[in-house]
Design a protein around this motif. Structure first.
Motif, short mmCIF file in Angstrom:
data_model
loop_
_atom_site.label_atom_id
_atom_site.label_comp_id
_atom_site.label_asym_id
_atom_site.label_seq_id
_atom_site.Cartn_x
_atom_site.Cartn_y
_atom_site.Cartn_z
N TRP A 210 0.83 -1.21 0.00
CA TRP A 210 0.00 0.00 0.00
C TRP A 210 0.87 1.26 0.00
O TRP A 210 0.65 2.18 -0.77
N ASN B 87 6.58 20.71 2.97
CA ASN B 87 5.51 20.22 2.12
C ASN B 87 4.40 21.23 1.89
O ASN B 87 3.50 20.97 1.10
N VAL C 31 8.14 2.45 7.00
CA VAL C 31 7.50 2.42 5.69
C VAL C 31 6.19 3.21 5.71
O VAL C 31 5.85 3.92 4.77
N ILE C 32 5.50 3.10 6.82
CA ILE C 32 4.20 3.76 6.94
C ILE C 32 4.35 5.27 6.95
O ILE C 32 3.41 6.01 6.66
N LEU C 33 5.55 5.74 7.25
CA LEU C 33 5.78 7.18 7.23
C LEU C 33 5.97 7.70 5.81
O LEU C 33 5.89 8.91 5.58
N VAL C 34 6.25 6.81 4.86
CA VAL C 34 6.56 7.26 3.51
C VAL C 34 5.43 8.09 2.89
O VAL C 34 5.66 9.22 2.47
N PRO C 35 4.18 7.59 2.87
CA PRO C 35 3.13 8.45 2.31
C PRO C 35 2.99 9.77 3.06
O PRO C 35 2.67 10.79 2.47
N TRP C 36 3.26 9.74 4.37
CA TRP C 36 3.11 10.95 5.16
C TRP C 36 4.17 12.01 4.82
O TRP C 36 3.85 13.20 4.80
N VAL C 37 5.40 11.59 4.54
CA VAL C 37 6.44 12.59 4.25
C VAL C 37 6.42 13.05 2.80
O VAL C 37 7.01 14.06 2.47
N ILE C 38 5.75 12.32 1.93
CA ILE C 38 5.68 12.76 0.54
C ILE C 38 4.86 14.03 0.48
O ILE C 38 3.74 14.06 0.98
N PRO C 39 5.40 15.12 -0.10
CA PRO C 39 4.61 16.34 -0.17
C PRO C 39 3.27 16.08 -0.86
O PRO C 39 3.21 15.31 -1.82
N VAL D 163 1.59 17.81 -2.78
CA VAL D 163 1.61 18.17 -4.20
C VAL D 163 2.16 17.02 -5.04
O VAL D 163 1.64 16.70 -6.10
N VAL D 164 3.22 16.40 -4.52
CA VAL D 164 3.81 15.27 -5.23
C VAL D 164 2.81 14.12 -5.31
O VAL D 164 2.60 13.52 -6.37
N GLN E 98 0.20 14.95 -7.93
CA GLN E 98 0.69 14.76 -9.30
C GLN E 98 0.79 13.28 -9.63
O GLN E 98 0.39 12.82 -10.70
N MET E 99 1.32 12.54 -8.67
CA MET E 99 1.54 11.11 -8.87
C MET E 99 0.22 10.40 -9.15
O MET E 99 0.10 9.65 -10.12
N TRP F 229 -4.95 7.15 0.47
CA TRP F 229 -3.62 6.54 0.39
C TRP F 229 -2.65 7.30 1.27
O TRP F 229 -1.87 6.71 2.01
#
Lengths: 263, 306
Positions: free
Chosen positions: A6, A191, B122-130, B132-133, B136-137, B177
């Motif tokens: 996920w 961000n 790993v669970i922090l990954v979506p949280w640190v992604i800006p 805006v990114v 777009q993604m 997500w």
């Protein structure tokens, strides 16, 4: 594991796409359709993206410095020192943390226009403090509350003043909390998009930050969104944050859940 | 179990230190900078927005006192109600989904004995992604061409982002997500405060897994649940980045925040913009007060039963 898939699958898609070369490859949904290469990254860095990175870094660092330095002492006062209207102040902090940033847009836009702060670093980080300061106070007051009171008492018996007890005894013990607060503030400021796109939308040489740049990238061919450069830029801003998250995972989780659940 | 809001009684006033600043003076000194800054960046804008919302404007020039006319204009504007509808739908759906998925993740992680550190990282990954990114993604993934999701699902050229209704679905999907892991993290922290002996004794009393979840986990997790819902609901009501980046507000995906910004920057009418932002602020504050009063009550109840 489900959680891994996920969280990581979309990001893997992002990286693979950013490495694709040429129109045909980029427009093919098949992830493994080559040729691969670093062309998109070269193109992004040729487009002032380094300036955007510098702006984001400057604004996020100043926000962090400002809100952590004044937030930490306020949190200490609220957690430990005799403060009148403590409940009122804590409620104020909570209310401020619920504050919708968009409510800042009308008044600050007018004020910044008057003071000439639009498109400046100062205009950005001063506005960011409005959401980061309550966050810092919130996290730090729970950290201070968890440090045993006896430590200050014994420092004072040894003849330390209130200020000395804080600076020499309590502050060093609170460093892990301060680090958490710094990371959380930095990530949030890095961000941020709404205020950035309002107060510094224009040009990368002034104060435009990375999220604004990514949202406004235009391709060489009009009407076509430059998927290659956008994905490459996205990877470039995200990688440092992910490394930060992986290295400091324990601190971030502690900060996020401090107060929320432990109390 | 206590929650976010510190309701500790003030400590007894202690003997003043022999020298240097007294504790009271130090407290004032330590609080002053924050009070000043918050007054400048929060209280002043609220007051200024209130005043602005009561004035009439023509292209940024003050045109006199308008009373509540701006509010009338906003409330009778179909664009406002469209934004309310989208914001409300977005908030309810994404918070509900995030909560269910987040709770499932948290339970999974709480059970897993190995690799907890890696999973939390790993669970922090979506949280640190800006955001805006992420926007777009997901916009690219939902795109018609090159549509990754379309080719994955075997849909030829289904136009996710370009049709009313489905555009809302894509924005909600991206939000779920990005923030379900965050909800999971908050709930996991709550789960870890529940002593395992409780589960053992429930098991010995013959409670099924479902009964243990329903009668033990959920009630004890209540404070963490309330906090997670509070954070997520407030964030969802203020949503701006995702719909802005993914659809630009087209196809019924304009949120309240986007509408405010529109009136300030694009078609300037500060009076209307300020009235709108005041309404948004009141909404968020209302949601916040609702949750905080619930959290307060759960603390009182918890205190009386234990």
């Amino acid at each position: 594991m489900v959680v891994f898939l996920w969280c990581l699958a979309p990001f893997v898609w992002l990286i693979l796409t950013s490495l694709k070369q040429g129109d045909a490859a980029l427009n093919d949904p098949d992830l493994l359709q080559g040729p691969f290469g670093l062309g998109n990254y070269v193109a992004v860095l040729a487009q002032d993206f380094a300036l955007n990175m510098r702006n984001s870094f400057a604004v996020a660092s100043m926000t962090t410095l400002l809100s952590v330095s004044i937030g930490v002492i306020t949190a200490y006062a609220l957690a430990r020192l005799p403060v009148r209207r403590r409940i009122a102040l804590m409620t104020g902090v909570l209310a401020a943390s619920l504050f919708p940033p968009v409510a800042l847009v009308p008044p600050l836009y007018e004020a910044w226009r008057t003071f000439g702060l639009l498109n400046t670093y100062e205009g950005m980080y001063l506005a960011y403090v409005s959401f980061s300061l309550p966050l810092v106070i919130f996290i730090m007051s729970t950290f201070f509350a968890a440090i045993p009171r006896e430590l200050e008492e014994s420092a004072k018996i040894d003849g330390a003043s209130a200020l000395q007890a804080f600076a020499r005894v309590i502050l060093p013990l609170a460093i892990p909390g301060v680090v958490s607060a710094m990371i959380l503030t930095f990530v949030t400021a890095w961000n941020e998009y709404l205020l950035a796109s309002t107060f510094a939308p224009r040009n990368p040489e002034i104060a435009q930050t990375v999220p604004v740049a990514i949202a406004t990238f235009t391709g060489a061919v009009e009407y076509q969104r430059p998927i290659g450069t956008i994905t490459a830029a996205s990877v470039l801003v995200t990688i440092p944050m992910i490394i930060l998250a992986l290295l400091l995972q324990r601190r971030i989780v502690a900060g996020l859940t401090a107060g929320a659940v432990k109390g | 179990m206590s929650t976010a809001i510190s309701t500790k009684a003030p400590p007894p006033r202690r003997r003043l230190a022999g020298h240097g600043l007294t504790e009271v003076a130090l407290a004032r000194l330590f609080i002053a900078p924050s009070v000043l800054v918050m007054a400048a960046v929060v209280l002043f804008p609220i007051g200024f927005a209130l005043v602005t919302s009561l004035r009439s404007y023509t292209r940024r020039q003050v045109d006199g006192f308008a009373g509540l006319a701006n509010y009338g204009t906003v409330l009778s504007d179909p664009a406002f109600w469209a934004a309310m509808r989208f914001t409300g739908l977005f908030t309810l759906t994404s918070v509900a989904l995030e909560f269910v998925i987040g709770l499932a993740f948290a339970l999974l992680m709480n059970h897993a004995r190995r690799g907890r550190g890696v999973t939390r990282a790993v669970i922090l990954v979506p949280w640190v992604i800006p955001t805006v990114v992420a926007g777009q993604m997901w916009a690219f993934m939902f795109n018609i061409n090159p549509g990754f999701i379309n080719s994955l699902l075997g849909l030829d050229d289904f136009n996710w982002l370009g049709s009313a209704g489905w555009a809302t679905v894509t924005v909600i999907a991206a939000d779920v997500w990005k923030t379900a892991p965050f909800a999971a993290l908050l709930l996991l922290a709550g789960l870890q405060t529940i002593p395992s002996e409780l589960y053992e004794s429930a098991r010995m009393d013959g409670a099924s897994a479902w009964q243990r979840f329903w009668h033990l986990t959920l009630p004890l997790l209540r404070p963490a649940i309330m906090v997670a819902l509070l954070f997520r609901t407030v964030d969802a009501v203020r949503v701006y980045d995702l719909p802005q980046v993914m659809t630009g507000g087209a196809f019924g995906t304009e949120s309240l925040s986007m509408l405010v910004r529109q009136f300030i920057v694009i078609t300037p009418d500060p009076g209307i913009g300020a009235a709108l932002s005041t309404i948004t602020f009141a909404l968020v504050l209302g949601v916040g007060v609702l949750f905080v009063s619930q959290i307060g009550r759960s603390m009182v109840e918890g205190g009386s039963t234990r």
